[in-house]
Design a protein around this motif. Sequence first.
Motif, PDB file in Angstrom:
ATOM      1  N   ILE A   1     -13.671  -8.725   1.090  1.00 18.65           N
ATOM      2  CA  ILE A   1     -13.294  -7.447   0.084  1.00 18.65           C
ATOM      3  C   ILE A   1     -12.859  -6.098   0.843  1.00 18.65           C
ATOM      4  N   LEU A   2     -12.276  -5.446   0.501  1.00 18.88           N
ATOM      5  CA  LEU A   2     -12.040  -3.897   0.964  1.00 18.88           C
ATOM      6  C   LEU A   2     -12.863  -3.072   0.014  1.00 18.88           C
ATOM      7  N   ILE A   3     -13.623  -2.095   0.724  1.00 22.42           N
ATOM      8  CA  ILE A   3     -14.280  -1.009   0.086  1.00 22.42           C
ATOM      9  C   ILE A   3     -13.856   0.201   0.376  1.00 22.42           C
ATOM     10  N   ALA A   4     -13.766   1.116  -0.480  1.00 29.07           N
ATOM     11  CA  ALA A   4     -13.515   2.654  -0.305  1.00 29.07           C
ATOM     12  C   ALA A   4     -14.435   3.305   0.595  1.00 29.07           C
ATOM     13  N   THR A   5     -13.847   4.052   1.564  1.00 28.68           N
ATOM     14  CA  THR A   5     -14.729   4.930   2.329  1.00 28.68           C
ATOM     15  C   THR A   5     -14.464   6.362   1.980  1.00 28.68           C
ATOM     16  N   LYS A   6     -13.915   6.716   0.945  1.00 32.69           N
ATOM     17  CA  LYS A   6     -13.369   7.993   0.525  1.00 32.69           C
ATOM     18  C   LYS A   6     -12.867   8.000  -0.810  1.00 32.69           C
ATOM     19  N   ASN A   7     -12.888   9.148  -1.690  1.00 28.79           N
ATOM     20  CA  ASN A   7     -12.592   9.369  -2.938  1.00 28.79           C
ATOM     21  C   ASN A   7     -11.100   9.446  -2.888  1.00 28.79           C
ATOM     22  N   PHE A   8     -10.364   8.454  -3.783  1.00 28.11           N
ATOM     23  CA  PHE A   8      -8.948   8.626  -4.268  1.00 28.11           C
ATOM     24  C   PHE A   8      -8.970   8.948  -5.755  1.00 28.11           C
ATOM     25  N   GLU A   9      -7.945   9.745  -5.873  1.00 28.56           N
ATOM     26  CA  GLU A   9      -7.403  10.357  -7.261  1.00 28.56           C
ATOM     27  C   GLU A   9      -6.282   9.476  -7.827  1.00 28.56           C
ATOM     28  N   VAL A  10      -6.036   9.213  -8.939  1.00 30.41           N
ATOM     29  CA  VAL A  10      -4.823   8.658  -9.589  1.00 30.41           C
ATOM     30  C   VAL A  10      -3.531   8.961  -8.906  1.00 30.41           C
ATOM     31  N   GLY A  11      -2.823   8.137  -8.403  1.00 26.77           N
ATOM     32  CA  GLY A  11      -1.648   8.556  -7.553  1.00 26.77           C
ATOM     33  C   GLY A  11      -1.723   8.401  -6.294  1.00 26.77           C
ATOM     34  N   ASP A  12      -3.015   8.597  -5.736  1.00 26.36           N
ATOM     35  CA  ASP A  12      -3.134   8.505  -4.169  1.00 26.36           C
ATOM     36  C   ASP A  12      -2.578   7.277  -3.674  1.00 26.36           C
ATOM     37  N   VAL A  13      -1.692   7.335  -2.388  1.00 21.31           N
ATOM     38  CA  VAL A  13      -1.537   5.894  -1.837  1.00 21.31           C
ATOM     39  C   VAL A  13      -2.599   5.731  -0.849  1.00 21.31           C
ATOM     40  N   ILE A  14      -3.210   4.590  -1.039  1.00 30.21           N
ATOM     41  CA  ILE A  14      -4.442   4.118  -0.210  1.00 30.21           C
ATOM     42  C   ILE A  14      -4.085   3.708   0.988  1.00 30.21           C
ATOM     43  N   PHE A  15      -3.044   2.913   0.993  1.00 34.20           N
ATOM     44  CA  PHE A  15      -2.544   2.171   2.178  1.00 34.20           C
ATOM     45  C   PHE A  15      -0.991   1.607   1.931  1.00 34.20           C
ATOM     46  N   TYR A  16      -0.342   1.553   3.088  1.00 37.07           N
ATOM     47  CA  TYR A  16       0.825   0.798   3.141  1.00 37.07           C
ATOM     48  C   TYR A  16       0.903  -0.407   4.234  1.00 37.07           C
ATOM     49  N   GLU A  17       1.616  -1.178   3.984  1.00 35.75           N
ATOM     50  CA  GLU A  17       1.401  -2.452   4.975  1.00 35.75           C
ATOM     51  C   GLU A  17       2.793  -2.988   5.431  1.00 35.75           C
ATOM     52  N   ASN A  18       2.986  -3.595   6.426  1.00 37.37           N
ATOM     53  CA  ASN A  18       4.094  -4.385   6.911  1.00 37.37           C
ATOM     54  C   ASN A  18       3.616  -5.732   6.865  1.00 37.37           C
ATOM     55  N   PRO A  19       4.503  -6.814   6.669  1.00 35.36           N
ATOM     56  CA  PRO A  19       4.110  -8.119   6.339  1.00 35.36           C
ATOM     57  C   PRO A  19       3.961  -8.824   7.697  1.00 35.36           C
ATOM     58  N   MET A  20       2.929  -9.613   7.586  1.00 35.09           N
ATOM     59  CA  MET A  20       2.728 -10.638   8.846  1.00 35.09           C
ATOM     60  C   MET A  20       3.980 -11.566   9.077  1.00 35.09           C
ATOM     61  N   ILE A  21       4.432 -12.141   7.791  1.00 35.07           N
ATOM     62  CA  ILE A  21       5.567 -12.972   7.724  1.00 35.07           C
ATOM     63  C   ILE A  21       6.225 -12.549   6.486  1.00 35.07           C
ATOM     64  N   ALA A  22       7.724 -12.547   6.593  1.00 35.34           N
ATOM     65  CA  ALA A  22       8.479 -12.157   5.418  1.00 35.34           C
ATOM     66  C   ALA A  22       9.592 -13.068   5.546  1.00 35.34           C
ATOM     67  N   ALA A  23      10.070 -13.759   4.172  1.00 34.20           N
ATOM     68  CA  ALA A  23      11.265 -14.422   4.339  1.00 34.20           C
ATOM     69  C   ALA A  23      12.177 -14.214   3.110  1.00 34.20           C
ATOM     70  N   SER A  24      13.418 -14.262   3.187  1.00 36.23           N
ATOM     71  CA  SER A  24      14.363 -13.985   2.071  1.00 36.23           C
ATOM     72  C   SER A  24      14.584 -15.213   1.377  1.00 36.23           C
ATOM     73  N   TRP A  25      14.931 -15.076  -0.040  1.00 34.41           N
ATOM     74  CA  TRP A  25      15.463 -16.255  -0.771  1.00 34.41           C
ATOM     75  C   TRP A  25      16.725 -16.423  -1.085  1.00 34.41           C
ATOM     76  N   HIS A  26      17.470 -15.640  -0.208  1.00 33.24           N
ATOM     77  CA  HIS A  26      19.109 -15.638  -0.225  1.00 33.24           C
ATOM     78  C   HIS A  26      19.525 -16.452   0.933  1.00 33.24           C
ATOM     79  N   SER A  27      20.201 -17.477   0.431  1.00 38.28           N
ATOM     80  CA  SER A  27      20.538 -18.732   1.296  1.00 38.28           C
ATOM     81  C   SER A  27      21.547 -17.992   2.396  1.00 38.28           C
ATOM     82  N   HIS A  28      22.321 -16.942   1.721  1.00 42.64           N
ATOM     83  CA  HIS A  28      23.377 -16.491   2.724  1.00 42.64           C
ATOM     84  C   HIS A  28      23.083 -15.496   3.878  1.00 42.64           C
TER      85      HIS A  28
END
Length: 286
Positions: free
Chosen positions: A46-73
Amino acid sequence: KRKHNETGLGKAVAPRPQTNGNANTVPEPKQERGFRMSHDSVKGRILIATKNFEVGDVIFYENPMIAASWHSHRCIECHDVHASNTCSIVAGLYPSSVASKMKEIEAFLVDLEPIAELDRARSLIKALRLCKENPYSLRQMLKCTSENMQDCRECIAAIQKSKLARSIIPDGISAEHAATLLSVLNTNSHELGEWGGSGLFPLACIMEHSCVPNCSFTPCGRQLWITAIERVSVGDPLSIDYNESVFEPTEARKEALLDTYGFDCCCPLCYGARPDRCRAFVCPAC
Protein backbone atom coordinates in the motif's frame (compact mmCIF):
# COMPACT_ATOMS: atom_id res chain seq x y z
CA LYS A 1 -11.98 -4.80 -15.97
CA ARG A 2 -10.00 -1.62 -16.53
CA LYS A 3 -10.36 1.08 -13.91
CA HIS A 4 -12.40 3.95 -15.31
CA ASN A 5 -11.59 7.51 -14.39
CA GLU A 6 -13.54 9.13 -11.58
CA THR A 7 -16.63 11.08 -12.60
CA GLY A 8 -16.23 13.14 -9.46
CA LEU A 9 -19.98 13.13 -8.73
CA GLY A 10 -20.30 14.53 -5.26
CA LYS A 11 -16.52 14.75 -4.91
CA ALA A 12 -13.70 17.18 -5.51
CA VAL A 13 -11.77 16.10 -8.59
CA ALA A 14 -8.27 16.71 -9.84
CA PRO A 15 -7.56 20.00 -11.57
CA ARG A 16 -7.13 19.20 -15.23
CA PRO A 17 -3.46 19.37 -16.26
CA GLN A 18 -2.85 21.55 -19.30
CA THR A 19 -1.51 20.04 -22.51
CA ASN A 20 0.39 21.86 -25.21
CA GLY A 21 -2.02 20.72 -27.91
CA ASN A 22 -0.69 17.18 -28.15
CA ALA A 23 -2.77 14.64 -26.25
CA ASN A 24 0.36 12.59 -25.59
CA THR A 25 2.36 15.42 -24.06
CA VAL A 26 1.82 16.83 -20.58
CA PRO A 27 4.09 19.37 -18.89
CA GLU A 28 6.30 17.78 -16.26
CA PRO A 29 5.81 19.65 -12.96
CA LYS A 30 8.38 19.05 -10.27
CA GLN A 31 7.16 16.35 -7.88
CA GLU A 32 8.00 16.20 -4.21
CA ARG A 33 7.11 12.70 -3.11
CA GLY A 34 4.73 12.80 -0.16
CA PHE A 35 4.20 9.08 0.33
CA ARG A 36 6.03 5.84 0.94
CA MET A 37 5.39 2.20 0.17
CA SER A 38 4.37 -0.02 3.07
CA HIS A 39 3.02 -3.54 3.56
CA ASP A 40 -0.27 -4.53 5.16
CA SER A 41 -0.69 -8.11 6.36
CA VAL A 42 -4.09 -8.36 4.68
CA LYS A 43 -3.95 -5.92 1.76
CA GLY A 44 -0.33 -6.39 0.71
CA ARG A 45 1.58 -3.41 -0.67
CA ILE A 46 0.00 0.00 0.00
CA LEU A 47 0.98 3.68 -0.20
CA ILE A 48 1.13 5.72 3.02
CA ALA A 49 1.14 9.54 3.16
CA THR A 50 4.32 11.08 4.60
CA LYS A 51 2.92 14.63 4.55
CA ASN A 52 -0.46 16.29 4.92
CA PHE A 53 -2.56 16.95 1.83
CA GLU A 54 -5.55 19.23 1.49
CA VAL A 55 -8.52 18.62 -0.80
CA GLY A 56 -7.45 19.36 -4.38
CA ASP A 57 -3.71 18.76 -3.83
CA VAL A 58 -2.09 16.66 -6.54
CA ILE A 59 -0.36 13.84 -4.66
CA PHE A 60 1.52 12.48 -7.68
CA TYR A 61 1.31 11.92 -11.42
CA GLU A 62 2.64 8.88 -13.22
CA ASN A 63 3.64 7.76 -16.69
CA PRO A 64 2.57 4.25 -17.72
CA MET A 65 4.88 1.27 -17.75
CA ILE A 66 2.78 0.03 -20.69
CA ALA A 67 0.09 1.84 -22.67
CA ALA A 68 -1.82 0.68 -25.73
CA SER A 69 -4.45 2.20 -27.99
CA TRP A 70 -7.85 0.72 -28.73
CA HIS A 71 -7.88 2.47 -32.14
CA SER A 72 -7.11 -0.06 -34.86
CA HIS A 73 -5.95 2.66 -37.26
CA ARG A 74 -3.12 3.64 -34.91
CA CYS A 75 0.21 1.86 -34.68
CA ILE A 76 0.80 -0.36 -31.64
CA GLU A 77 4.12 1.36 -30.86
CA CYS A 78 4.40 4.90 -32.27
CA HIS A 79 0.63 5.61 -32.15
CA ASP A 80 0.74 7.26 -35.60
CA VAL A 81 -2.01 6.62 -38.11
CA HIS A 82 -0.54 3.74 -40.09
CA ALA A 83 -0.57 -0.04 -40.05
CA SER A 84 1.72 -1.52 -37.41
CA ASN A 85 3.31 -3.89 -39.94
CA THR A 86 4.56 -0.88 -41.94
CA CYS A 87 6.25 0.80 -38.96
CA SER A 88 10.05 0.72 -38.73
CA ILE A 89 9.84 0.91 -34.92
CA VAL A 90 7.69 -2.22 -34.80
CA ALA A 91 10.06 -3.98 -37.19
CA GLY A 92 12.97 -3.16 -34.89
CA LEU A 93 11.27 -4.31 -31.69
CA TYR A 94 9.56 -7.55 -32.69
CA PRO A 95 10.56 -10.67 -34.60
CA SER A 96 9.41 -10.65 -38.21
CA SER A 97 6.86 -13.40 -37.47
CA VAL A 98 5.12 -10.93 -35.14
CA ALA A 99 5.77 -7.59 -36.85
CA SER A 100 4.60 -8.71 -40.30
CA LYS A 101 1.39 -10.29 -38.95
CA MET A 102 0.57 -7.81 -36.18
CA LYS A 103 -2.97 -7.05 -37.39
CA GLU A 104 -3.84 -10.73 -37.73
CA ILE A 105 -2.33 -11.54 -34.33
CA GLU A 106 -4.29 -8.73 -32.68
CA ALA A 107 -7.53 -10.03 -34.24
CA PHE A 108 -6.79 -13.55 -32.94
CA LEU A 109 -6.13 -12.25 -29.43
CA VAL A 110 -9.27 -10.10 -29.32
CA ASP A 111 -11.33 -13.24 -29.96
CA LEU A 112 -10.01 -14.77 -26.72
CA GLU A 113 -12.38 -14.04 -23.85
CA PRO A 114 -9.85 -12.99 -21.17
CA ILE A 115 -8.47 -10.40 -23.63
CA ALA A 116 -11.53 -9.34 -25.67
CA GLU A 117 -10.35 -5.76 -26.40
CA LEU A 118 -7.73 -4.39 -28.75
CA ASP A 119 -5.92 -2.30 -26.16
CA ARG A 120 -5.62 -5.35 -23.89
CA ALA A 121 -4.30 -7.47 -26.75
CA ARG A 122 -1.71 -4.83 -27.58
CA SER A 123 -0.79 -4.36 -23.91
CA LEU A 124 -0.11 -8.09 -23.59
CA ILE A 125 2.07 -8.10 -26.72
CA LYS A 126 4.04 -5.11 -25.41
CA ALA A 127 4.29 -6.50 -21.85
CA LEU A 128 5.73 -9.80 -23.06
CA ARG A 129 8.36 -8.01 -25.12
CA LEU A 130 9.21 -5.54 -22.32
CA CYS A 131 9.57 -8.26 -19.70
CA LYS A 132 11.84 -10.29 -21.95
CA GLU A 133 14.10 -7.28 -22.52
CA ASN A 134 13.99 -5.98 -18.95
CA PRO A 135 13.86 -8.54 -16.10
CA TYR A 136 13.22 -5.71 -13.62
CA SER A 137 9.94 -4.92 -15.40
CA LEU A 138 8.95 -8.59 -15.12
CA ARG A 139 9.67 -8.61 -11.38
CA GLN A 140 7.75 -5.36 -10.94
CA MET A 141 4.68 -6.66 -12.79
CA LEU A 142 4.69 -10.00 -10.97
CA LYS A 143 4.29 -8.11 -7.68
CA CYS A 144 0.98 -6.59 -8.81
CA THR A 145 -2.41 -8.01 -7.88
CA SER A 146 -3.56 -10.76 -10.23
CA GLU A 147 -6.98 -12.41 -10.29
CA ASN A 148 -8.86 -14.91 -12.49
CA MET A 149 -5.59 -16.74 -13.12
CA GLN A 150 -7.16 -19.94 -14.43
CA ASP A 151 -8.90 -18.09 -17.27
CA CYS A 152 -5.60 -16.42 -18.12
CA ARG A 153 -3.72 -19.74 -18.09
CA GLU A 154 -6.23 -21.18 -20.55
CA CYS A 155 -5.85 -18.09 -22.74
CA ILE A 156 -2.07 -18.41 -22.84
CA ALA A 157 -2.40 -22.12 -23.64
CA ALA A 158 -4.57 -21.18 -26.64
CA ILE A 159 -1.95 -18.68 -27.77
CA GLN A 160 0.80 -21.29 -27.49
CA LYS A 161 -1.21 -23.65 -29.70
CA SER A 162 -1.70 -21.00 -32.38
CA LYS A 163 0.85 -21.05 -35.19
CA LEU A 164 -0.02 -17.41 -35.86
CA ALA A 165 0.22 -15.98 -32.33
CA ARG A 166 2.65 -18.18 -30.40
CA SER A 167 5.61 -15.98 -31.37
CA ILE A 168 4.40 -13.14 -29.11
CA ILE A 169 5.62 -15.20 -26.12
CA PRO A 170 9.42 -14.83 -26.18
CA ASP A 171 11.83 -17.55 -25.18
CA GLY A 172 12.53 -17.26 -21.48
CA ILE A 173 8.98 -16.15 -20.54
CA SER A 174 7.17 -19.11 -19.02
CA ALA A 175 3.49 -19.83 -19.64
CA GLU A 176 2.78 -19.11 -15.97
CA HIS A 177 4.52 -15.75 -16.14
CA ALA A 178 2.69 -14.89 -19.37
CA ALA A 179 -0.64 -15.75 -17.73
CA THR A 180 0.27 -13.61 -14.72
CA LEU A 181 1.11 -10.66 -16.96
CA LEU A 182 -2.28 -10.93 -18.64
CA SER A 183 -4.00 -11.18 -15.26
CA VAL A 184 -2.10 -8.13 -13.97
CA LEU A 185 -3.15 -6.12 -17.03
CA ASN A 186 -6.79 -7.18 -16.62
CA THR A 187 -6.81 -6.38 -12.92
CA ASN A 188 -4.83 -3.15 -12.79
CA SER A 189 -5.05 -1.23 -16.07
CA HIS A 190 -6.54 2.27 -16.05
CA GLU A 191 -8.56 3.68 -18.91
CA LEU A 192 -6.97 6.60 -20.81
CA GLY A 193 -10.08 7.86 -22.53
CA GLU A 194 -8.68 11.09 -23.97
CA TRP A 195 -5.67 9.29 -25.44
CA GLY A 196 -7.80 6.38 -26.60
CA GLY A 197 -6.56 3.30 -24.76
CA SER A 198 -5.41 2.06 -21.38
CA GLY A 199 -2.23 1.93 -19.34
CA LEU A 200 -0.55 0.11 -16.48
CA PHE A 201 0.70 2.45 -13.75
CA PRO A 202 2.91 0.72 -11.14
CA LEU A 203 2.38 3.24 -8.32
CA ALA A 204 -1.37 3.54 -8.84
CA CYS A 205 -1.52 -0.28 -8.77
CA ILE A 206 -0.35 -0.19 -5.16
CA MET A 207 -3.06 2.17 -3.92
CA GLU A 208 -5.65 0.38 -1.83
CA HIS A 209 -9.37 0.38 -2.57
CA SER A 210 -11.99 2.14 -0.52
CA CYS A 211 -15.64 2.81 -1.29
CA VAL A 212 -15.03 6.14 0.50
CA PRO A 213 -11.60 6.94 -0.98
CA ASN A 214 -9.41 9.88 -0.06
CA CYS A 215 -8.04 10.21 -3.62
CA SER A 216 -9.34 10.30 -7.18
CA PHE A 217 -7.49 9.43 -10.38
CA THR A 218 -7.65 11.56 -13.50
CA PRO A 219 -6.10 10.59 -16.86
CA CYS A 220 -4.58 13.28 -19.05
CA GLY A 221 -3.00 12.10 -22.28
CA ARG A 222 -0.90 9.09 -21.30
CA GLN A 223 -0.47 10.19 -17.68
CA LEU A 224 -2.47 9.47 -14.55
CA TRP A 225 -2.86 12.17 -11.89
CA ILE A 226 -3.74 11.28 -8.30
CA THR A 227 -5.49 14.02 -6.33
CA ALA A 228 -6.73 14.30 -2.74
CA ILE A 229 -10.54 14.49 -2.47
CA GLU A 230 -10.47 14.38 1.33
CA ARG A 231 -7.93 15.77 3.76
CA VAL A 232 -5.05 13.29 4.05
CA SER A 233 -2.87 13.24 7.16
CA VAL A 234 0.59 11.79 7.68
CA GLY A 235 0.26 8.01 8.09
CA ASP A 236 -3.04 7.69 6.20
CA PRO A 237 -3.20 5.03 3.46
CA LEU A 238 -3.85 6.51 0.02
CA SER A 239 -6.99 4.99 -1.48
CA ILE A 240 -9.04 5.11 -4.67
CA ASP A 241 -12.37 3.57 -5.68
CA TYR A 242 -11.48 0.68 -8.00
CA ASN A 243 -15.01 0.31 -9.36
CA GLU A 244 -16.25 3.91 -9.22
CA SER A 245 -19.21 2.59 -7.28
CA VAL A 246 -20.25 5.59 -5.20
CA PHE A 247 -23.95 5.12 -6.05
CA GLU A 248 -24.03 1.31 -5.76
CA PRO A 249 -25.57 -0.37 -2.69
CA THR A 250 -23.23 -2.20 -0.34
CA GLU A 251 -23.95 -5.75 -1.49
CA ALA A 252 -23.53 -4.81 -5.17
CA ARG A 253 -20.19 -3.11 -4.46
CA LYS A 254 -18.87 -6.03 -2.43
CA GLU A 255 -19.96 -8.59 -5.03
CA ALA A 256 -18.31 -6.68 -7.88
CA LEU A 257 -15.04 -6.27 -5.98
CA LEU A 258 -14.93 -9.93 -5.00
CA ASP A 259 -15.61 -11.05 -8.57
CA THR A 260 -13.09 -8.72 -10.24
CA TYR A 261 -10.36 -8.28 -7.64
CA GLY A 262 -10.80 -11.27 -5.35
CA PHE A 263 -11.19 -9.50 -2.00
CA ASP A 264 -13.93 -8.78 0.49
CA CYS A 265 -14.03 -5.01 0.96
CA CYS A 266 -13.51 -3.97 4.58
CA CYS A 267 -13.77 -0.21 4.13
CA PRO A 268 -15.79 1.89 6.64
CA LEU A 269 -18.77 2.10 4.27
CA CYS A 270 -19.02 -1.66 3.71
CA TYR A 271 -18.71 -2.53 7.41
CA GLY A 272 -21.08 0.08 8.78
CA ALA A 273 -18.65 2.59 10.27
CA ARG A 274 -20.21 5.13 7.89
CA PRO A 275 -23.89 5.19 6.92
CA ASP A 276 -24.66 3.89 3.41
CA ARG A 277 -26.67 6.72 1.86
CA CYS A 278 -26.89 5.09 -1.58
CA ARG A 279 -30.70 4.90 -1.45
CA ALA A 280 -31.22 7.63 1.16
CA PHE A 281 -33.22 10.81 0.73
CA VAL A 282 -33.93 13.91 2.78
CA CYS A 283 -37.07 13.53 4.83
CA PRO A 284 -39.38 16.45 4.07
CA ALA A 285 -40.78 16.30 7.60
CA CYS A 286 -37.45 16.80 9.36
